[in-house]
Structure formats: C-alpha cells, structure tokens
Design a protein around this motif. Structure first.
Motif, PDB file in Angstrom:
ATOM      1  N   ALA A 187       0.940  -1.194  -0.089  1.00 49.39           N
ATOM      2  CA  ALA A 187       0.208  -0.016   0.062  1.00 49.39           C
ATOM      3  C   ALA A 187       0.899   1.345   0.106  1.00 49.39           C
ATOM      4  CB  ALA A 187      -0.989   0.061   1.247  1.00 49.39           C
ATOM      5  N   ILE A 188       1.879   1.256   0.593  1.00 48.91           N
ATOM      6  CA  ILE A 188       2.877   2.361   0.845  1.00 48.91           C
ATOM      7  C   ILE A 188       3.412   2.591  -0.423  1.00 48.91           C
ATOM      8  CG2 ILE A 188       4.765   3.329   1.895  1.00 48.91           C
ATOM      9  CD1 ILE A 188       3.996   1.798   4.624  1.00 48.91           C
ATOM     10  N   TYR A 189       4.041   1.510  -0.871  1.00 51.04           N
ATOM     11  CA  TYR A 189       4.933   1.611  -2.056  1.00 51.04           C
ATOM     12  C   TYR A 189       3.897   1.987  -3.343  1.00 51.04           C
ATOM     13  CZ  TYR A 189       7.807   0.127  -6.272  1.00 51.04           C
ATOM     14  OH  TYR A 189       8.496   0.087  -7.297  1.00 51.04           O
ATOM     15  N   ASP A 190       2.579   1.668  -3.385  1.00 52.62           N
ATOM     16  CA  ASP A 190       1.752   2.036  -4.395  1.00 52.62           C
ATOM     17  C   ASP A 190       1.072   3.368  -4.055  1.00 52.62           C
ATOM     18  OD1 ASP A 190       0.841   1.376  -7.105  1.00 52.62           O
ATOM     19  OD2 ASP A 190      -1.102   1.018  -6.284  1.00 52.62           O
ATOM     20  N   SER A 191       1.699   4.174  -3.320  1.00 48.91           N
ATOM     21  CA  SER A 191       0.912   5.447  -2.636  1.00 48.91           C
ATOM     22  C   SER A 191       0.818   6.523  -4.066  1.00 48.91           C
ATOM     23  CB  SER A 191       1.490   6.090  -1.506  1.00 48.91           C
ATOM     24  OG  SER A 191       2.952   6.282  -1.636  1.00 48.91           O
ATOM     25  N   PHE A 192       1.702   6.512  -4.691  1.00 45.10           N
ATOM     26  CA  PHE A 192       1.680   7.537  -5.954  1.00 45.10           C
ATOM     27  C   PHE A 192       0.630   6.922  -6.768  1.00 45.10           C
ATOM     28  CE2 PHE A 192       5.937   8.896  -4.537  1.00 45.10           C
ATOM     29  CZ  PHE A 192       5.725  10.162  -4.608  1.00 45.10           C
ATOM     30  N   SER A 193       0.294   6.103  -6.782  1.00 46.85           N
ATOM     31  CA  SER A 193      -1.141   5.712  -7.683  1.00 46.85           C
ATOM     32  C   SER A 193      -2.214   6.589  -7.527  1.00 46.85           C
ATOM     33  CB  SER A 193      -1.407   4.161  -7.460  1.00 46.85           C
ATOM     34  OG  SER A 193      -2.555   3.856  -8.524  1.00 46.85           O
ATOM     35  N   GLU A 194      -2.933   7.183  -8.535  1.00 44.63           N
ATOM     36  CA  GLU A 194      -3.862   8.096  -8.356  1.00 44.63           C
ATOM     37  C   GLU A 194      -5.235   7.522  -7.575  1.00 44.63           C
ATOM     38  OE1 GLU A 194      -4.765   9.804 -12.095  1.00 44.63           O
ATOM     39  OE2 GLU A 194      -3.117  10.662 -12.447  1.00 44.63           O
ATOM     40  N   ASP A 195      -5.492   6.126  -7.689  1.00 40.10           N
ATOM     41  CA  ASP A 195      -6.756   5.665  -7.138  1.00 40.10           C
ATOM     42  C   ASP A 195      -6.485   4.826  -5.841  1.00 40.10           C
ATOM     43  OD1 ASP A 195      -5.364   3.793  -8.392  1.00 40.10           O
ATOM     44  OD2 ASP A 195      -6.953   3.062  -9.740  1.00 40.10           O
ATOM     45  N   SER A 196      -5.283   5.118  -5.007  1.00 46.20           N
ATOM     46  CA  SER A 196      -5.040   4.423  -4.109  1.00 46.20           C
ATOM     47  C   SER A 196      -4.994   5.260  -2.720  1.00 46.20           C
ATOM     48  CB  SER A 196      -3.529   3.956  -4.139  1.00 46.20           C
ATOM     49  OG  SER A 196      -2.754   4.998  -4.004  1.00 46.20           O
ATOM     50  N   LYS A 197      -5.864   6.166  -2.811  1.00 43.88           N
ATOM     51  CA  LYS A 197      -5.933   7.382  -1.542  1.00 43.88           C
ATOM     52  C   LYS A 197      -6.472   6.375  -0.485  1.00 43.88           C
ATOM     53  CE  LYS A 197      -6.194  11.753  -3.750  1.00 43.88           C
ATOM     54  NZ  LYS A 197      -6.948  12.942  -4.020  1.00 43.88           N
ATOM     55  N   GLU A 198      -7.722   5.778  -0.734  1.00 47.85           N
ATOM     56  CA  GLU A 198      -8.385   5.125   0.460  1.00 47.85           C
ATOM     57  C   GLU A 198      -7.556   4.177   1.180  1.00 47.85           C
ATOM     58  OE1 GLU A 198     -11.180   6.575   1.785  1.00 47.85           O
ATOM     59  OE2 GLU A 198     -11.174   8.077   0.094  1.00 47.85           O
ATOM     60  N   THR A 199      -7.124   3.303   0.281  1.00 48.33           N
ATOM     61  CA  THR A 199      -6.072   2.339   0.674  1.00 48.33           C
ATOM     62  C   THR A 199      -4.789   2.711   1.742  1.00 48.33           C
ATOM     63  OG1 THR A 199      -6.801   0.777  -1.342  1.00 48.33           O
ATOM     64  CG2 THR A 199      -4.690   0.412   0.154  1.00 48.33           C
ATOM     65  N   LEU A 200      -4.450   3.972   1.137  1.00 46.03           N
ATOM     66  CA  LEU A 200      -3.401   4.445   1.915  1.00 46.03           C
ATOM     67  C   LEU A 200      -3.734   5.024   3.202  1.00 46.03           C
ATOM     68  CD1 LEU A 200      -0.440   5.539   1.857  1.00 46.03           C
ATOM     69  CD2 LEU A 200      -1.134   7.518   0.884  1.00 46.03           C
ATOM     70  N   LYS A 201      -4.740   5.834   3.358  1.00 47.94           N
ATOM     71  CA  LYS A 201      -5.368   6.336   4.275  1.00 47.94           C
ATOM     72  C   LYS A 201      -5.714   5.224   5.338  1.00 47.94           C
ATOM     73  CE  LYS A 201      -7.985  10.350   2.535  1.00 47.94           C
ATOM     74  NZ  LYS A 201      -9.373  10.620   2.234  1.00 47.94           N
ATOM     75  N   SER A 202      -6.041   4.143   4.982  1.00 50.13           N
ATOM     76  CA  SER A 202      -6.343   2.875   5.640  1.00 50.13           C
ATOM     77  C   SER A 202      -5.101   2.323   6.518  1.00 50.13           C
ATOM     78  CB  SER A 202      -7.100   1.683   4.977  1.00 50.13           C
ATOM     79  OG  SER A 202      -7.477   0.821   6.132  1.00 50.13           O
ATOM     80  N   ALA A 203      -3.885   2.269   5.380  1.00 50.83           N
ATOM     81  CA  ALA A 203      -2.546   1.916   5.854  1.00 50.83           C
ATOM     82  C   ALA A 203      -2.180   2.803   7.002  1.00 50.83           C
ATOM     83  CB  ALA A 203      -2.019   1.531   4.682  1.00 50.83           C
ATOM     84  N   LEU A 204      -2.138   4.066   6.966  1.00 50.86           N
ATOM     85  CA  LEU A 204      -1.620   5.046   7.523  1.00 50.86           C
ATOM     86  C   LEU A 204      -2.366   4.941   9.140  1.00 50.86           C
ATOM     87  CD1 LEU A 204      -1.374   7.927   5.257  1.00 50.86           C
ATOM     88  CD2 LEU A 204       0.569   6.555   5.959  1.00 50.86           C
ATOM     89  N   THR A 205      -3.858   4.598   9.066  1.00 54.45           N
ATOM     90  CA  THR A 205      -4.453   4.449  10.183  1.00 54.45           C
ATOM     91  C   THR A 205      -3.741   3.350  11.029  1.00 54.45           C
ATOM     92  OG1 THR A 205      -6.480   5.583   9.249  1.00 54.45           O
ATOM     93  CG2 THR A 205      -6.791   4.264  11.295  1.00 54.45           C
ATOM     94  N   SER A 206      -3.584   2.058  10.164  1.00 60.61           N
ATOM     95  CA  SER A 206      -2.994   0.990  10.811  1.00 60.61           C
ATOM     96  C   SER A 206      -1.779   1.163  11.428  1.00 60.61           C
ATOM     97  CB  SER A 206      -3.034  -0.178   9.811  1.00 60.61           C
ATOM     98  OG  SER A 206      -2.521   0.254   8.939  1.00 60.61           O
ATOM     99  N   ILE A 207      -1.023   2.025  10.940  1.00 58.65           N
ATOM    100  CA  ILE A 207       0.399   2.363  11.370  1.00 58.65           C
ATOM    101  C   ILE A 207       0.344   3.039  12.749  1.00 58.65           C
ATOM    102  CG2 ILE A 207       2.521   3.945  10.810  1.00 58.65           C
ATOM    103  CD1 ILE A 207       2.048   3.111   7.755  1.00 58.65           C
ATOM    104  N   LEU A 208      -0.529   4.092  12.587  1.00 58.21           N
ATOM    105  CA  LEU A 208      -0.431   4.855  13.905  1.00 58.21           C
ATOM    106  C   LEU A 208      -0.992   3.773  14.988  1.00 58.21           C
ATOM    107  CD1 LEU A 208      -2.240   8.017  12.893  1.00 58.21           C
ATOM    108  CD2 LEU A 208      -0.033   7.820  13.458  1.00 58.21           C
ATOM    109  N   LYS A 209      -1.944   2.960  14.614  1.00 56.40           N
ATOM    110  CA  LYS A 209      -2.396   1.837  15.772  1.00 56.40           C
ATOM    111  C   LYS A 209      -1.510   1.160  16.141  1.00 56.40           C
ATOM    112  CE  LYS A 209      -7.512   2.572  14.526  1.00 56.40           C
ATOM    113  NZ  LYS A 209      -8.594   1.586  14.024  1.00 56.40           N
ATOM    114  N   GLU A 210      -0.633   0.462  15.207  1.00 58.72           N
ATOM    115  CA  GLU A 210       0.490  -0.083  15.451  1.00 58.72           C
ATOM    116  C   GLU A 210       1.625   0.251  16.323  1.00 58.72           C
ATOM    117  OE1 GLU A 210       1.490  -3.727  14.579  1.00 58.72           O
ATOM    118  OE2 GLU A 210      -0.629  -3.667  15.029  1.00 58.72           O
ATOM    119  N   GLU A 211       1.894   1.687  16.230  1.00 60.01           N
ATOM    120  CA  GLU A 211       2.762   2.342  16.911  1.00 60.01           C
ATOM    121  C   GLU A 211       2.306   2.450  18.293  1.00 60.01           C
ATOM    122  OE1 GLU A 211       5.703   4.112  15.914  1.00 60.01           O
ATOM    123  OE2 GLU A 211       5.765   2.287  14.724  1.00 60.01           O
ATOM    124  N   ALA A 212       0.968   2.736  18.461  1.00 59.33           N
ATOM    125  CA  ALA A 212       0.216   2.748  19.852  1.00 59.33           C
ATOM    126  C   ALA A 212       0.457   1.409  20.548  1.00 59.33           C
ATOM    127  CB  ALA A 212      -1.030   3.037  19.678  1.00 59.33           C
TER     128      ALA A 212
END
Length: 713
Positions: A187-212
């Motif tokens: 998801a992170i690697y493909d973040s420059f893809s124009e239609d990957s916004k929602e997937t990226l947002k979900s991935a970033l949310t999971s990163i924050l939760k994993e950090e916690a």
C-alpha cells in the motif's frame, strides 16, 4: 514462548517468500491456502510448502493490461509436494486424521491476490453490511480493520496470564502479522497511484494504531510480549518511502523523455532528476498530503528524501571529470532552477521549507565547480574579444566596406562583443555570487578597447578609399560601447569605468580628427578673411561663403548614424566658433569709434545666427555655442566704462576659463578706450575673480581652446 521446529520452518519459508516479493517491484498477490477437510474439535498445523517458485511477476508488472488474459499458472507456479494435516486429539477420546498427500492444481486451490487490480475495483473502505474476517479485509484493502482484528487476537493470546496459548496459535498469529505487513508495504509502495488514496489512508491509520500497540507492549517485559513486537510499522513506512524515492529518481530516465534538445547525457540526467523531483513533490502536495495525519509531516519528509537523493547523485557527478559545459549546467540547477523553479513553485512553496533542506552540494564540491567554470569563462571571454577584433581588423585590411542599415553604415563588433561580456558578467554574478570575479571580465573589456584603439590608429595612417565609411561604422561601435560603460547597473569599478571611457574618448577623437581636420583644411582660407577689413567691408559675402562650405561638408555625413553625426557636428560647431573668436582676437582689425564698434557688434550677431542655423538643421543642440558671439558683441557695443566693467565681470563668471589675456585682447579692439579705463577694468576683474560664483558646465572649456600666441604688455 519458543516456536516449535515445524513452526520455525513455516516462518522461515514465509520470510523467504516475503523477501522475494519485496525484491520484485509490483508484486501482485499472495497465496491463500485452506485445508481440504477439517476435523472436528481439532487444531491444525499448516505447513507452507518449501518448494515455492514465483515467476513471470515482473513480466506481469510491466504489462498490466494483459493481466486479465493471464491464467494463474502463468502468473505464479507453486508445486505442492505435500500438504500434511496432523490432528492432535484432546480429552478422553482421541481421534486421529490420516495423513493425506495430494497435489492440487494452482488454478483450483491458490488465489493470487492482484493488489493493484483490487485497489481499482474495490469500494472505499467503509462499514460493510456483513462483518468481514481478516482475510476478506485484506482482500478489500481494509488494512485498518484487518489490523484491529490482529490486535484483538493478540490481546486474546497475550492479554492474560491465566489464559493459555499454544505454540501453534502464536505461530499462526505471527504469520498473519507478516501477511498484514506485506500488504502494508504494498500500500505504501503504491501510494503514488492516483486511485490508491483510500487504501493509503487505511494503511496509515493501521500504522498509527500499530505504533500505539508497540508502545503498550514496551511496558511489558520482553519474555511476556509477542516475538513480533515491536512491529516498527512507522520505521517500515519511512524506510520504504526512501527506497521508493531512490527508485523513482533512478528510473527518472524512463519517466522524463523530453530531453532530446539537451546536448549531453549529464544534462539529460540532471534535467530528468530535477523534473521528477518537482513532479513527485507536486503529487505529494496535491494528492498524498490529505491522506497523511499531520504528525507525519509528509511534505517535509518527501522533500528531504528527494533533496538528499538528488544531492547524492549530483555529488557523484561533480566529483567525476566533467566538461565545462556540464559544469555550468550543474551550477545552473544548484543556483537557479532547483531553488527557484522547483522548490519555489507556487504550489510547493507554502508546504516546503526550502531553507531547512540545506545545500545540494557540499562547500568543497561547489567551490571546485565554481573555479572550473570561472577559469573556463575567463579564457572564453578573452578568446571572444581577441577573435572579434581580429576579424574586424581583417575587414579593414581587405578593404571590405561596412554594411548599410537604415541608411547608415554600421559594424557588428559592439553587438557581438557586448552581449557576450554582459552575459558572462551576469552568469558569474548569479552562479558564483562574486562581484569581484564578474568585474574581472569588465577589466578585459578595457584591455580590448586599448587594442581597438591601436588598430584604429594604424588604420587612419593608411590611404584607403573605404576609411571614411569604416570610421562611420566605428563611431557607431564607440557610441554603443560608451553607452554600456556609462550605465550604473554594470558593475565596473570606478577606475575601470574611467579607463574605459577615456579610451573610448580617444577612439572617438581619432575618428573626429580624421573628418574635422579635412574640413578645417578646406575652410582655412575662409577663416583668414574673418575680422579683417575685407570682412568688415562686406561681411555678408564672407560669412555666406563660409556657410556654404560648411553645408557642403556636412552633407557628406548623411550616412553616419544620427546620434553620432550630432556629436561630430557639435564638435565642428564648437571649433568653428573657436576659430571665429581666435581670428577676432588676432588684432587684424581696429574699431576706432562708436559707430564701427556698434556695426561690428551687429555683424557678430548676424554671423552667429548664420553659423548656428547651419548646425541647427543637422540636430546640433548645444545652445550655449550660439550665446558666445552675442555676449562678446555686447562688450564691443557698450561705451560706458562702468557698464563695460560689469559686463566683463559677468562674462568672466559665465566662462571661467576666460583669461586676462582674452579680456585684454577683446578690449584692445576698442581703440577709443583709455588706458585708465582699461586699468580699472583689469583691477575690478582681478578683485572679483576669486569671489565669482562660477558655473560648472561645458562652457568652461571654450576659451581654453582659443589660443593667443602674442604676449600682452
């Protein structure tokens, strides 16, 4: 809790698969395995096959349009030698499942999760009508939900010491985490893809939760926490961003292909890297920024990554042996294009603090490039100037006439030389920020003008028919050089500016002397008639003859550019007036009484009008030339000693270079003036000379040109 030997093998095999996936850009899926049969009330051990072969992935990545036509066998081959299910019985009754060995076709039993295709086709993560399991959440790129399910399972296994957990349960959850992290990477690697916004947002949310979750487990002793903690998802994210940036910069040649106009491979590479920096940072600002939480500071992060990658490559190039042309191009990117066109782009400027990025090149590398460029430019300017003057002199020697443009003769020398010098000065000022080095080029201009003067002096000594036309063109060059030197925006030192203007004045004087000396030679017989009895008896005829001769000579300068012709005619006008006054003070004529003096005063005014009208028609605008003779006529007209005395003092104020000899010579024309009156006038002039408020103007040069050769007693 230690892994069992079989679980370790499972994890090792999975990690090998993951490493293969990470090395292959654009990995499209993972294997989903499930058992053929399940035994009631039994736990399963799934052994990931050791003989796992992945191929054709790269080909599939490069040809995404063909993915629908490809079968799963073509995308991925997996040989399953054995899939063993060993069942352990629990309680009083122990049921054993027989070991089964079978080969399952890949198209029937293994799903290849096409990551990008699912991203394009799956709906935005939201709250589904039916609760999805972990596998289904991953398939729909709902990484945040999948992560929460993992955390829930983790809490169940490790949340209480009273609840037991088996080694197999821990191994299975560990593998699920590895699968989740692989999806996170994709998801992170493909973040420059124009239609990957929602997937990226979900991935970033999971990163924050994993950090916690990592922070929570850090408070627990190491032997009590899961072996996969901390997962370090934020570090994985940051590392993958750096890898992505480096790959995109390395592959810039493939993305930017509009560089054919650039002459060298280095220029093309630097241009492509610079453009990919701008294009990707704009993507970050326009698309990715809204996906990232503020604490990621994603614009600054990407800017630093691209800046560092660009800097590293430029250092490699700068430390290699490069041409002066490439050296200039790198300096241009460092000083001009990158900071102004890329970082100061209107969409980037407010999101990126360019001052915090630091220089693109270390000081040592930058200084080496600057010295190489300056040395090259200095030699180039010297050669330009030398070659330009040599070509001009060859035209003179070959008798080639200058060209006519808009009705006047011109030469290309100044318009060839000045833009080159000026361009070099501006480049050095801009690229090196060193005014002293820029001024060294202007010093070369002074040397060039000295050589120009020497060549012109040699030219006028020759007897060639084309000299007048050549000098016409030369005067145009001189005017253009002088205009450039006089402009205050050009960074001449005062000494260099004065030296250049002095040389240019000498050059102009060479041309003017050539023309004016011929004119004065023709007019000399007419000058001799001025202020003689012949002139007094019939002054109109003498002056008309002089005027006709002047007009005839002035007509010869029609093909001289107007601004240069005006300067030449102004000098001729001045010299004619000087010659007129000089003849007046030679004492060839004595005015005995008031009538003769008033008549002479009238003749002077008439002559002044006649001469000035000739020069006015050719654009001579020096009005003070036309005031000299009328002021002198007033001295002749006045008879009262007191009024005469006041007029003399006023004349001395207006013309500070007017000496006592000039005053006495003028008064000697009035033979009826007594010696006592003459002494009083001289005394008054002497007493007031030091207190006169003299005018600082060009009028102070007139009488210094009127030479009186005889000594007044």
């Amino acid at each position: 809790m230690a892994f069992s030997r079989e679980s370790k093998e499972n994890l090792d095999e999975y990690k090998k698969s993951e490493e293969i996936c990470e090395e292959i850009i654009g990995i499209e899926g993972i294997v989903d395995e499930e058992a053929k049969e399940q035994c009631q009330k039994q736990k399963h051990k799934m052994k990931i096959p050791k003989n796992l072969k992945i191929k054709n992935i790269i080909k599939h990545k490069k040809n995404p349009k063909s993915e629908a036509a490809l079968s799963s066998e073509e995308l991925l081959e997996v040989d399953l030698d054995t899939i063993e299910g060993t069942v352990e019985s629990t309680g009083d009754s122990e049921v054993r499942c027989q070991k089964q060995k079978f080969i399952i076709k890949i198209s029937e039993k293994i799903k290849i999760l096409d990551f990008k295709k699912r991203q394009k086709n799956s709906k935005s993560p939201g709250t589904p009508s039916v609760e999805l399991d972990f596998k289904e959440n991953l398939e729909q790129n709902r990484l945040a939900e999948a992560q929460q399910q993992l955390v829930k399972a983790e809490e169940c296994l490790f949340g209480s010491k009273e609840v037991g957990r088996t080694e197999d349960e821990e191994d299975k959850l560990h593998i699920d985490y590895e699968i989740f992290i692989l999806h996170l990477r994709l998801a992170i690697y493909d973040s420059f893809s124009e239609d990957s916004k929602e997937t990226l947002k979900s991935a970033l949310t999971s990163i924050l939760k994993e950090e916690a979750q990592d922070r929570r487990w850090m408070e627990v002793s190491e032997d009590q926490r899961p072996k996969w903690r901390p997962t370090g998802c934020r570090q994985i994210h940051d590392t993958l961003l750096q890898t992505t940036v480096e790959e995109r910069m390395k592959n810039a040649d493939e993305e930017e292909n509009n560089t054919d106009i650039l002459s060298t491979s280095l220029k093309r590479e630097v241009f492509r890297m610079g453009k990919i920096v701008q294009k990707d940072l704009l993507r970050v600002v326009r698309n990715l920024r809204e996906c990232y939480p503020p604490d990621f500071d994603i614009c600054r992060t990407y800017a630093q990554l691209y800046h560092q990658t660009f800097s590293t490559r430029l250092q490699e190039l700068a430390r290699s042996k490069i041409s002066s042309e490439d050296c200039l191009y790198i300096l241009s990117w460092i000083v001009e294009y990158y900071p102004k066109d890329v970082l100061k782009h209107k969409e980037l400027e407010e999101h990126i603090n360019s001052s915090s990025l630091g220089p693109l090149l270390p000081e040592e590398d930058l200084k080496r490039l600057e010295e190489q460029y300056f040395s090259y430019k200095e030699n180039e300017i010297r050669n330009w100037l030398s070659n330009a003057l040599e070509k001009e002199a060859e035209k003179w020697s070959d008798g080639i006439e200058p060209e006519l443009m808009d009705g006047y003769y011109f030469s290309n020398l100044a318009i060839d030389v000045l833009p080159l010098v000026d361009g070099a000065v501006k480049d050095v000022n801009t690229l090196l920020s060193c005014e002293s080095k820029a001024r060294s080029f202007l010093n070369q201009l002074d040397s060039f003008l000295q050589s120009y003067k020497t060549s012109l002096e040699e030219l006028v000594k020759r007897k060639q028919e084309n000299i007048p036309k050549t000098l016409f063109a030369t005067l145009v060059n001189i005017y253009q050089f002088r205009d450039y030197v006089q402009k205050p925006e050009h960074p001449f030192t005062e000494d260099t500016r004065k030296a250049c203007l002095s040389t240019l004045a000498d050059l102009k004087n060479i041309c003017h002397r050539y023309f004016l000396s011929h004119i004065h030679t023709e007019l000399k017989p007419l000058y001799r008639k001025l202020w003689t009895p012949v002139w007094f008896a019939g002054h109109c005829e003498v002056v008309e003859e002089l005027v006709k001769a002047l007009e005839s000579n002035i007509d010869n300068f029609k093909e001289l550019k107007s601004v240069c012709r005006e300067e030449l005619m102004a000098e001729l006008h001045l010299e004619v007036m000087v010659e007129y006054v000089r003849r007046m003070m030679k004492r060839k004529l004595k005015l005995k009484d008031k009538e003769q003096q008033e008549a002479a005063a009238e003749f002077i005014c008439h002559d002044s009008n006649q001469i000035c009208s000739v020069f006015a028609r050719v654009g001579c605008r020096e009005e003070w030339f036309c005031q000299i003779l009328p002021k002198l006529s007033e001295i002749l007209r006045l008879q009262d000693p007191g009024s005469l005395q006041l007029e003399i003092v006023t004349l001395a104020r207006d013309y500070p270079d007017m000496s006592e000899q000039h005053i006495i010579a003028l008064l000697n024309l009035k033979t009826n003036l007594s010696s006592s009156d003459l002494r009083r006038i001289k005394k008054c002039l002497s007493e007031n000379r030091g207190t006169l408020d003299t005018l600082e103007s060009s009028t102070s040069i007139f009488f210094s040109k009127v030479l009186i050769k005889w000594k007044i007693i």
